[in-house]
Design a protein around this motif. Structure first.
Motif: not given
Length: 470
Positions: A439-453
């Motif tokens: 349930e972790n947010l990995v990527w919000a397309p068009g906005l930002a991506r997380g550090a995971m993976a």
């Protein structure tokens, strides 16, 4: 135009389209009079430095003689030394109407053009075809587009990839083509269904056109009038594009478009109609009237959704938003629901997502690749992803794990990212979010991506997810 000047006139027009030996043209070749004359003229143009020519014949299989037409086209292509693709259309047991057959044929032509990397498709439509189409449209009710049918150069409607349709014979009559074919010994096939009055277009051809334009000069006047109306159509399109540039406001997303309601409400209704028809060609007169009524209504904070052919138009406050609703989107836009796309394996896959298309695939191992520059595309380290994944809508409380310039880890609320981009609640609920099995947010397309993976130079296998217009 007479038969003696037909060839030079068409070649001169083709040159004005800047078609030369560096380009390729795909010819829709039925084997009939018009396409056979077109192939002859294009072949002669090729000998003068014109484009490379390829042929396609769509065998609809709806007549007993259709296989004979296909064989004729193959033989003609072989005789002229031209490559040809013959596609047999399959229908199953259901009955097929003329419009459905035409749509399938055009789709096959567009598909082959895209597969071959060809950007220009040539059709043999002539002036008589345009007259018949104008009268056919008048009979059922039409506007400017219907009064200026089959322009000499147009966007190919059956492909979203910017194909161009050209009709070099659009300014001449069938009689001229018949004389030209006779003088140059051009063989062609005749469709026996054209002799009867079963179809409306045939009835117009046999009974209405001869009454309105019995003489060659009268028929040419019709064709010239259509040419002038085509000019008016281009002017109308020009002003619709200008209005779109003035009225369009920044709006996050892929296919959705937003406009200033006040500017649209103050513009001529016909120009507004052309603007929306440019976004969705299937919008009819009642649908466009609904949009006009919503524009003139007093602004309100509660979204007013119009469910229209293949799209939803939302009017809220001083903003008008166009949402495509092909496949997924129409019902969900009205109900504010998002059915997540579940991505278990990392093989290639695709699924619609509110007017866009999500595509994912595993990249070949080995070679190091730079991070994609497109904010709607991201790569991930396969081994670091917690699977399965899902692509769904916004959920309250989602945060992105990020790393600042000093290497410190922090968590950023997705609501802040959405607010910074002025993404309001009326569309926030459907913003794409890639969430892993924990349930972790990995990527919000068009906005930002997380550090995971996030991939690194030592990443062994990458997986790519892309959202793009459908």
């Amino acid at each position: 135009m007479d038969p003696d000047s037909l060839q030079s006139h068409c070649i001169q027009w083709l040159k004005s389209m800047e078609l030369d030996a560096t380009q390729r043209v795909l010819v829709a070749f039925s084997g009939g009079l018009d396409s056979s004359v077109l192939v002859d003229i294009l072949t002669r143009f090729r000998q003068q430095g014109g484009p490379v020519i390829e042929l396609i014949h769509a065998d609809h299989g709806l007549r007993p003689t259709s296989s004979d037409d296909a064989a004729f086209c193959r033989n003609e292509a072989r005789r002229r030394g031209l490559p040809i693709e013959v596609r047999r259309l399959k229908w199953g047991s259901k009955s097929v109407g003329q419009q459905a057959a035409r749509n399938r044929r055009l789709a096959a032509i567009a598909d082959h053009a895209l597969a071959r990397g060809i950007g220009v498709v040539a059709f043999g439509h002539h002036g008589d075809d345009r007259i018949e189409t104008l009268l056919f449209h008048l009979r059922r009710g039409t506007g400017l587009d219907g009064l200026a049918p089959m322009p000499r150069r147009d966007r190919f409607a059956f492909a979203g990839a910017g194909l161009c349709a050209i009709r070099p014979l659009a300014q001449t009559t069938r009689t001229v083509l018949e004389t030209y074919a006779d003088r140059h010994g051009i063989a062609y096939r005749t469709d026996p269904t054209n002799a009867g009055d079963k179809y409306s277009r045939n009835w117009i051809r046999h009974h209405v056109v001869p009454e309105l334009a019995s003489e060659k000069t009268q028929r040419q006047r019709f064709i010239d009038s259509i040419r002038h109306l085509s000019g008016e159509r281009r002017a109308a399109d020009h002003y619709a594009r200008q209005l779109r540039r003035r009225a369009e406001v920044e709006f996050p997303g892929l296919q959705s478009r937003a406009f200033d309601r006040k500017l649209l409400a103050g513009a001529p209704p016909a120009t507004v109609a052309r603007l929306f028809r440019g976004l969705e060609r299937s919008l009819d007169a009642p649908a466009l009237d609904e949009i006009q009524a919503a524009l003139r209504a007093p602004p309100r904070s509660t979204p007013h959704h119009l469910t229209l052919p293949r799209c939803v138009v939302t009017v809220v406050r001083d903003r008008v938003v166009f949402h495509p609703s092909r496949d997924r989107g129409g019902r969900d836009v009205l109900q504010n629901t998002v059915e997540p796309i579940r991505i278990a394996p990392f093989s290639r896959g695709t699924a619609p997502f509110f007017g866009s298309e999500a595509t994912w695939w595993k990249l070949p191992s080995g070679k190091s690749r730079p991070e994609p520059g497109d904010r709607w595309t991201a790569d991930f380290d396969v081994d670091a992803l917690s699977r399965p994944l899902r692509l769904g809508g916004f959920i309250e409380g989602l945060r992105l794990k990020r790393i600042d310039g000093d290497g410190a880890i922090y968590h950023q609320k997705l609501t802040k990212l959405l607010s910074a981009r002025r993404i309001d609640a009326d569309i926030r609920w459907r913003w794409p979010c890639l969430i892993d099995s924990t349930e972790n947010l990995v990527w919000a397309p068009g906005l930002a991506r997380g550090a995971m993976a996030r991939p690194s130079a030592t990443t062994r296998a990458r997986w790519r997810l892309q959202l793009h217009p459908a």
